[in-house]
Design a protein around this motif. Structure first.
Motif, PDB file in Angstrom:
ATOM      1  N   SER A 110      46.495  37.130  51.436  1.00 33.65           N
ATOM      2  CA  SER A 110      46.898  38.381  50.635  1.00 33.65           C
ATOM      3  C   SER A 110      45.606  39.430  50.557  1.00 33.65           C
ATOM      4  CB  SER A 110      47.559  38.174  49.428  1.00 33.65           C
ATOM      5  OG  SER A 110      46.717  37.474  48.573  1.00 33.65           O
ATOM      6  N   MET A 111      44.396  38.552  50.505  1.00 26.66           N
ATOM      7  CA  MET A 111      43.307  39.393  50.220  1.00 26.66           C
ATOM      8  C   MET A 111      42.758  40.223  51.468  1.00 26.66           C
ATOM      9  SD  MET A 111      41.160  37.127  47.666  1.00 26.66           S
ATOM     10  CE  MET A 111      41.149  35.732  48.694  1.00 26.66           C
ATOM     11  N   LYS A 112      43.242  39.827  52.536  1.00 25.40           N
ATOM     12  CA  LYS A 112      42.702  40.154  53.727  1.00 25.40           C
ATOM     13  C   LYS A 112      43.163  41.996  54.077  1.00 25.40           C
ATOM     14  CE  LYS A 112      41.957  36.293  56.613  1.00 25.40           C
ATOM     15  NZ  LYS A 112      41.962  35.892  57.792  1.00 25.40           N
ATOM     16  N   ARG A 113      43.802  42.522  53.128  1.00 21.21           N
ATOM     17  CA  ARG A 113      44.035  43.698  53.283  1.00 21.21           C
ATOM     18  C   ARG A 113      42.762  44.535  52.603  1.00 21.21           C
ATOM     19  NH1 ARG A 113      48.467  44.413  48.529  1.00 21.21           N
ATOM     20  NH2 ARG A 113      47.623  42.318  48.058  1.00 21.21           N
ATOM     21  N   PHE A 114      41.774  44.014  51.894  1.00 21.74           N
ATOM     22  CA  PHE A 114      40.901  44.789  51.321  1.00 21.74           C
ATOM     23  C   PHE A 114      39.561  44.357  52.029  1.00 21.74           C
ATOM     24  CE2 PHE A 114      44.083  43.780  48.052  1.00 21.74           C
ATOM     25  CZ  PHE A 114      44.542  45.136  47.788  1.00 21.74           C
ATOM     26  N   GLU A 115      38.803  45.170  51.900  1.00 23.72           N
ATOM     27  CA  GLU A 115      37.088  45.087  52.593  1.00 23.72           C
ATOM     28  C   GLU A 115      36.392  44.174  51.448  1.00 23.72           C
ATOM     29  OE1 GLU A 115      34.881  48.013  54.208  1.00 23.72           O
ATOM     30  OE2 GLU A 115      36.443  49.128  55.061  1.00 23.72           O
ATOM     31  N   THR A 116      36.760  44.256  50.095  1.00 30.29           N
ATOM     32  CA  THR A 116      35.866  43.845  49.147  1.00 30.29           C
ATOM     33  C   THR A 116      37.111  43.234  48.117  1.00 30.29           C
ATOM     34  OG1 THR A 116      35.646  45.692  47.815  1.00 30.29           O
ATOM     35  CG2 THR A 116      33.606  44.886  49.557  1.00 30.29           C
ATOM     36  N   VAL A 117      36.609  42.446  47.354  1.00 30.98           N
ATOM     37  CA  VAL A 117      37.554  41.950  46.189  1.00 30.98           C
ATOM     38  C   VAL A 117      36.755  41.467  45.106  1.00 30.98           C
ATOM     39  CG1 VAL A 117      39.575  41.141  47.683  1.00 30.98           C
ATOM     40  CG2 VAL A 117      37.812  39.368  47.247  1.00 30.98           C
ATOM     41  N   LEU A 118      37.209  41.427  43.750  1.00 26.52           N
ATOM     42  CA  LEU A 118      36.450  41.168  42.569  1.00 26.52           C
ATOM     43  C   LEU A 118      37.012  39.969  41.989  1.00 26.52           C
ATOM     44  CD1 LEU A 118      36.789  44.386  43.042  1.00 26.52           C
ATOM     45  CD2 LEU A 118      35.527  44.546  40.776  1.00 26.52           C
ATOM     46  N   PRO A 119      36.581  38.857  42.280  1.00 21.52           N
ATOM     47  CA  PRO A 119      36.678  37.566  41.442  1.00 21.52           C
ATOM     48  C   PRO A 119      36.107  37.615  40.327  1.00 21.52           C
ATOM     49  CG  PRO A 119      35.413  36.934  42.899  1.00 21.52           C
ATOM     50  CD  PRO A 119      35.323  38.551  43.114  1.00 21.52           C
ATOM     51  N   ALA A 120      36.699  36.587  39.334  1.00 18.55           N
ATOM     52  CA  ALA A 120      36.027  36.620  37.917  1.00 18.55           C
ATOM     53  C   ALA A 120      34.463  35.971  38.184  1.00 18.55           C
ATOM     54  CB  ALA A 120      36.653  35.692  37.020  1.00 18.55           C
ATOM     55  N   ALA A 121      33.516  36.403  37.297  1.00 25.10           N
ATOM     56  CA  ALA A 121      32.439  35.743  37.592  1.00 25.10           C
ATOM     57  C   ALA A 121      31.942  34.672  36.373  1.00 25.10           C
ATOM     58  CB  ALA A 121      31.112  36.710  37.355  1.00 25.10           C
ATOM     59  N   GLY A 122      32.989  33.785  35.909  1.00 26.14           N
ATOM     60  CA  GLY A 122      32.836  32.779  35.158  1.00 26.14           C
ATOM     61  C   GLY A 122      33.056  33.210  33.631  1.00 26.14           C
ATOM     62  N   SER A 123      33.448  34.220  33.375  1.00 25.25           N
ATOM     63  CA  SER A 123      33.870  34.706  31.919  1.00 25.25           C
ATOM     64  C   SER A 123      35.000  35.435  31.927  1.00 25.25           C
ATOM     65  CB  SER A 123      32.572  35.140  31.162  1.00 25.25           C
ATOM     66  OG  SER A 123      32.456  36.575  31.621  1.00 25.25           O
ATOM     67  N   SER A 124      35.627  35.590  30.879  1.00 23.45           N
ATOM     68  CA  SER A 124      36.713  36.731  30.658  1.00 23.45           C
ATOM     69  C   SER A 124      36.498  38.067  30.396  1.00 23.45           C
ATOM     70  CB  SER A 124      37.522  35.949  29.544  1.00 23.45           C
ATOM     71  OG  SER A 124      37.085  36.237  28.290  1.00 23.45           O
ATOM     72  N   ASN A 125      35.144  38.228  30.924  1.00 22.46           N
ATOM     73  CA  ASN A 125      34.841  39.840  30.602  1.00 22.46           C
ATOM     74  C   ASN A 125      33.876  40.057  31.812  1.00 22.46           C
ATOM     75  OD1 ASN A 125      32.707  38.536  29.525  1.00 22.46           O
ATOM     76  ND2 ASN A 125      32.293  40.402  28.353  1.00 22.46           N
ATOM     77  N   SER A 126      33.886  39.512  33.145  1.00 26.46           N
ATOM     78  CA  SER A 126      33.277  39.790  34.007  1.00 26.46           C
ATOM     79  C   SER A 126      33.656  39.696  35.552  1.00 26.46           C
ATOM     80  CB  SER A 126      31.982  38.785  34.006  1.00 26.46           C
ATOM     81  OG  SER A 126      32.409  37.474  34.394  1.00 26.46           O
ATOM     82  N   CYS A 127      33.098  40.287  36.347  1.00 31.87           N
ATOM     83  CA  CYS A 127      33.601  40.032  37.885  1.00 31.87           C
ATOM     84  C   CYS A 127      32.383  40.528  38.747  1.00 31.87           C
ATOM     85  CB  CYS A 127      34.729  40.980  38.002  1.00 31.87           C
ATOM     86  SG  CYS A 127      34.299  42.831  38.240  1.00 31.87           S
ATOM     87  N   VAL A 128      32.645  39.990  40.047  1.00 34.29           N
ATOM     88  CA  VAL A 128      31.684  40.547  40.767  1.00 34.29           C
ATOM     89  C   VAL A 128      32.346  40.883  42.253  1.00 34.29           C
ATOM     90  CG1 VAL A 128      31.300  38.097  41.837  1.00 34.29           C
ATOM     91  CG2 VAL A 128      29.560  39.467  42.210  1.00 34.29           C
TER      92      VAL A 128
END
Length: 143
Positions: free
Chosen positions: A103-121
């Protein structure tokens, strides 16, 4: 992993797809949600586009069991991250397998969490593959 400078930390929570999309300024589908399941007394992680849901039939066909999410305590035990901040890398239990949903292959980039409930990368799919040490791409979600 060399992504430190790209980690975004927010004043508000990014613990749900809706909150993360709002604070990051992206559509919900670009949020790479990491879902934790129990399979044969082990943890597996399925990373999927934020606007999808697990398709129980597809999940059962792939993993030969019904989709059973981990309790919040077990999520911390296996991943080292609390619910709302689970990311598909830097996993506490090295036996945990990571599956990336198509399902993520629709996007060039995605934003997973970066280990906390107020972050992403923000990562390309190639970067996500490397960072997550993924097992394989799967098709276990529906829009």
């Amino acid at each position: 992993m060399g992504f430190d400078e790209r980690v975004r930390e927010f004043q508000g929570s990014s613990a749900t797809v809706e909150l993360a999309a709002k604070v990051a300024g992206v559509v919900p589908g670009k949020i790479a949600k990491t879902l934790s399941f129990k399979v044969d007394d082990k943890c597996i992680l399925v990373v999927a586009a934020g606007d999808t849901k697990i398709d129980n039939k597809k999940y059962k066909e792939k993993f030969k069991t019904r989709a059973k999410m981990l309790s919040p305590d077990d999520v911390i035990k296996y991943t080292g991250h609390a619910v709302g901040g689970v990311c598909p890398f830097d996993i506490k239990d090295e036996s945990t397998k990571v599956y990336l949903d198509i399902s993520m292959k629709r996007f060039e980039t995605v934003l997973p969490a970066a280990g906390s409930s107020n972050s992403c990368v923000e990562l390309t799919l190639d970067e996500l593959e490397v960072a997550s040490k993924f097992t394989e791409w799967v098709d276990v979600c529906k829009l």
